[in-house]
Design a protein around this motif. Structure first.
Motif, PDB file in Angstrom:
ATOM      1  N   GLU A   3       0.819  -1.037  -0.054  1.00  0.00           N
ATOM      2  CA  GLU A   3      -0.003  -0.145   0.037  1.00  0.00           C
ATOM      3  C   GLU A   3       0.937   1.328  -0.007  1.00  0.00           C
ATOM      4  O   GLU A   3       1.881   1.315   0.603  1.00  0.00           O
ATOM      5  N   PRO A   4       0.500   2.442  -0.774  1.00  0.00           N
ATOM      6  CA  PRO A   4       1.131   3.493  -0.601  1.00  0.00           C
ATOM      7  C   PRO A   4       1.374   4.203   0.741  1.00  0.00           C
ATOM      8  O   PRO A   4       0.433   4.073   1.376  1.00  0.00           O
ATOM      9  N   THR A   5       2.430   4.495   1.089  1.00  0.00           N
ATOM     10  CA  THR A   5       2.678   5.338   2.186  1.00  0.00           C
ATOM     11  C   THR A   5       1.664   6.416   2.382  1.00  0.00           C
ATOM     12  O   THR A   5       1.570   7.202   1.477  1.00  0.00           O
ATOM     13  N   SER A   6       1.058   6.463   3.415  1.00  0.00           N
ATOM     14  CA  SER A   6       0.051   7.555   3.587  1.00  0.00           C
ATOM     15  C   SER A   6       0.852   8.933   3.908  1.00  0.00           C
ATOM     16  O   SER A   6       1.948   9.133   4.384  1.00  0.00           O
ATOM     17  N   ASP A   7      -0.218  10.079   3.536  1.00  0.00           N
ATOM     18  CA  ASP A   7       0.664  11.205   3.559  1.00  0.00           C
ATOM     19  C   ASP A   7       0.965  11.663   5.137  1.00  0.00           C
ATOM     20  O   ASP A   7       1.944  12.297   5.339  1.00  0.00           O
ATOM     21  N   ALA A   8       0.109  11.217   6.065  1.00  0.00           N
ATOM     22  CA  ALA A   8       0.524  11.382   7.560  1.00  0.00           C
ATOM     23  C   ALA A   8       2.068  10.789   7.747  1.00  0.00           C
ATOM     24  O   ALA A   8       2.557  11.656   8.641  1.00  0.00           O
ATOM     25  N   VAL A   9       2.044   9.558   7.242  1.00  0.00           N
ATOM     26  CA  VAL A   9       3.664   9.062   7.730  1.00  0.00           C
ATOM     27  C   VAL A   9       4.641  10.076   7.044  1.00  0.00           C
ATOM     28  O   VAL A   9       5.583  10.125   7.580  1.00  0.00           O
ATOM     29  N   LEU A  10       4.362  10.354   5.782  1.00  0.00           N
ATOM     30  CA  LEU A  10       5.569  10.824   4.934  1.00  0.00           C
ATOM     31  C   LEU A  10       5.602  12.401   5.692  1.00  0.00           C
ATOM     32  O   LEU A  10       6.730  12.766   5.796  1.00  0.00           O
ATOM     33  N   THR A  11       4.393  13.069   6.240  1.00  0.00           N
ATOM     34  CA  THR A  11       4.684  14.331   6.733  1.00  0.00           C
ATOM     35  C   THR A  11       5.727  14.068   7.952  1.00  0.00           C
ATOM     36  O   THR A  11       6.287  14.966   8.147  1.00  0.00           O
ATOM     37  N   ALA A  12       5.309  13.006   8.794  1.00  0.00           N
ATOM     38  CA  ALA A  12       6.127  12.646  10.214  1.00  0.00           C
ATOM     39  C   ALA A  12       7.550  12.523   9.698  1.00  0.00           C
ATOM     40  O   ALA A  12       8.383  13.248  10.452  1.00  0.00           O
ATOM     41  N   SER A  17      13.319  15.768   8.301  1.00  0.00           N
ATOM     42  CA  SER A  17      14.339  15.816   7.377  1.00  0.00           C
ATOM     43  C   SER A  17      14.609  14.689   6.308  1.00  0.00           C
ATOM     44  O   SER A  17      15.589  14.473   5.797  1.00  0.00           O
ATOM     45  N   ASP A  18      13.629  13.728   6.287  1.00  0.00           N
ATOM     46  CA  ASP A  18      13.773  12.660   5.188  1.00  0.00           C
ATOM     47  C   ASP A  18      13.288  13.180   3.804  1.00  0.00           C
ATOM     48  O   ASP A  18      12.381  13.425   3.484  1.00  0.00           O
ATOM     49  N   ARG A  23      10.329  13.776  -1.304  1.00  0.00           N
ATOM     50  CA  ARG A  23      10.175  13.492  -2.929  1.00  0.00           C
ATOM     51  C   ARG A  23       8.915  12.535  -3.211  1.00  0.00           C
ATOM     52  O   ARG A  23       8.277  13.040  -4.194  1.00  0.00           O
ATOM     53  N   GLN A  24       8.410  11.905  -2.409  1.00  0.00           N
ATOM     54  CA  GLN A  24       7.172  11.025  -2.435  1.00  0.00           C
ATOM     55  C   GLN A  24       6.109  12.222  -2.417  1.00  0.00           C
ATOM     56  O   GLN A  24       4.939  12.160  -3.068  1.00  0.00           O
ATOM     57  N   LEU A  25       6.177  13.048  -1.447  1.00  0.00           N
ATOM     58  CA  LEU A  25       5.008  13.957  -1.557  1.00  0.00           C
ATOM     59  C   LEU A  25       4.850  14.834  -2.588  1.00  0.00           C
ATOM     60  O   LEU A  25       3.925  15.495  -3.105  1.00  0.00           O
ATOM     61  N   PHE A  26       6.272  15.287  -3.136  1.00  0.00           N
ATOM     62  CA  PHE A  26       6.214  16.315  -4.290  1.00  0.00           C
ATOM     63  C   PHE A  26       5.642  15.519  -5.378  1.00  0.00           C
ATOM     64  O   PHE A  26       4.851  16.018  -6.240  1.00  0.00           O
ATOM     65  N   ASP A  68       2.651  19.657  11.033  1.00  0.00           N
ATOM     66  CA  ASP A  68       1.496  18.470  12.160  1.00  0.00           C
ATOM     67  C   ASP A  68       1.082  17.481  11.141  1.00  0.00           C
ATOM     68  O   ASP A  68       0.227  17.671  10.454  1.00  0.00           O
ATOM     69  N   PRO A  69       1.664  16.238  11.428  1.00  0.00           N
ATOM     70  CA  PRO A  69       1.216  15.181  10.691  1.00  0.00           C
ATOM     71  C   PRO A  69      -0.214  14.768  10.812  1.00  0.00           C
ATOM     72  O   PRO A  69      -0.879  14.003  10.041  1.00  0.00           O
ATOM     73  N   GLU A  70      -0.872  15.471  11.855  1.00  0.00           N
ATOM     74  CA  GLU A  70      -2.216  14.918  12.093  1.00  0.00           C
ATOM     75  C   GLU A  70      -2.822  15.787  11.275  1.00  0.00           C
ATOM     76  O   GLU A  70      -4.381  15.435  10.999  1.00  0.00           O
ATOM     77  N   GLN A  71      -2.580  16.893  10.655  1.00  0.00           N
ATOM     78  CA  GLN A  71      -3.323  17.749   9.675  1.00  0.00           C
ATOM     79  C   GLN A  71      -2.877  17.262   8.083  1.00  0.00           C
ATOM     80  O   GLN A  71      -1.874  17.155   7.949  1.00  0.00           O
ATOM     81  N   PRO A  72      -4.050  17.082   7.188  1.00  0.00           N
ATOM     82  CA  PRO A  72      -3.769  16.755   5.963  1.00  0.00           C
ATOM     83  C   PRO A  72      -2.874  17.596   5.363  1.00  0.00           C
ATOM     84  O   PRO A  72      -3.016  18.937   5.021  1.00  0.00           O
ATOM     85  N   VAL A  73      -1.653  17.138   4.726  1.00  0.00           N
ATOM     86  CA  VAL A  73      -0.795  17.921   4.172  1.00  0.00           C
ATOM     87  C   VAL A  73      -1.136  18.345   2.736  1.00  0.00           C
ATOM     88  O   VAL A  73      -1.128  19.506   2.393  1.00  0.00           O
ATOM     89  N   ARG A  74      -2.144  17.635   1.972  1.00  0.00           N
ATOM     90  CA  ARG A  74      -2.751  18.184   0.890  1.00  0.00           C
ATOM     91  C   ARG A  74      -3.586  19.335   1.033  1.00  0.00           C
ATOM     92  O   ARG A  74      -3.372  20.359   0.190  1.00  0.00           O
ATOM     93  N   ALA A  75      -4.554  19.509   2.118  1.00  0.00           N
ATOM     94  CA  ALA A  75      -4.933  20.600   2.489  1.00  0.00           C
ATOM     95  C   ALA A  75      -4.013  21.837   2.727  1.00  0.00           C
ATOM     96  O   ALA A  75      -4.238  22.969   2.209  1.00  0.00           O
TER      97      ALA A  75
END
Length: 199
Positions: A3-12, A17-18, A23-26, A68-75
């Motif tokens: 499964e694709p890594t969630s935005d919340a995990v990627l944000t964390a 500084s990962d 790159r995945q979020l981009f 804040d990983p709890e807040q949707p990074v897309r929004a």
């Protein structure tokens, strides 16, 4: 297949500084942000939509520690893009004011309905909606944002977004009551863009 890594995990991970997470979020959000900016970037700007989106992601990296990983990074990204466009619009307006002393015009939050391929009767009915209702409708049905994302973008509550959408649909039904066949065809097309309520 994983499964694709969630935005919340990627944000964390981005907060730590990962670079791979960045790159995945981009890659995940670049295209929808590009389309969003392309429809709203003032035509007189020397910048391209790509310039704006790259600047947006540069700021995301620079401010990663405050995310804040709890807040949707897309929004967060769409809201940030909207603020950047407003800033650019204001700068352009100031420059124009020096040239011709004209008053600045309100910055559009939603793209003009003329940018979209819809029947003329439907386009006219959408254009006739009150500004806030029309902006909300276009962001939902044409840009594909969820109610929560629209709420974050416009700085209103999801309930307000829901109320505006209900009003938009009611007014469109009334405005197109003499064009039932056109209305039905348009709605079938628009429903393909439906974002699933409050998301």
């Amino acid at each position: 297949m994983a499964e694709p890594t969630s935005d919340a995990v990627l944000t964390a991970r981005l907060r730590a500084s990962d670079a791979a997470a960045f790159r995945q979020l981009f890659e995940r959000h670049y295209e929808p942000l590009y389309r969003f900016v392309a429809r709203r970037l003032p035509s007189a700007q020397s910048e391209t939509p790509a310039d704006v989106v790259q600047d947006l992601f540069l700021r995301l990296w620079q401010r990663r520690a405050s995310l804040d990983p709890e807040q949707p990074v897309r929004a967060y990204l769409f809201s940030s893009a909207n603020r950047m466009l407003i800033d650019r619009y204001r700068r352009q307006t100031v420059r124009q004011a020096y040239r011709d002393a004209q008053a600045s015009q309100p910055v559009p939050v939603a793209a003009p309905i003329e940018h979209f391929d819809v029947a003329p009767d439907v386009q006219a009915a959408i254009q006739a909606l009150p500004d806030a209702v029309r902006h909300t409708f276009v962001l939902s049905r044409f840009d594909g944002l969820t109610y929560r994302e629209i709420a974050a973008l416009l700085e209103v509550s999801p309930k307000t977004v829901e109320a505006r959408m209900s009003k938009a649909l009611r007014l469109l039904r009334e405005g197109l009551r003499h064009h039932l066949q056109v209305w039905l065809a348009a709605i079938l097309s628009l429903l393909q863009h439906w974002t699933g309520g409050v998301g």
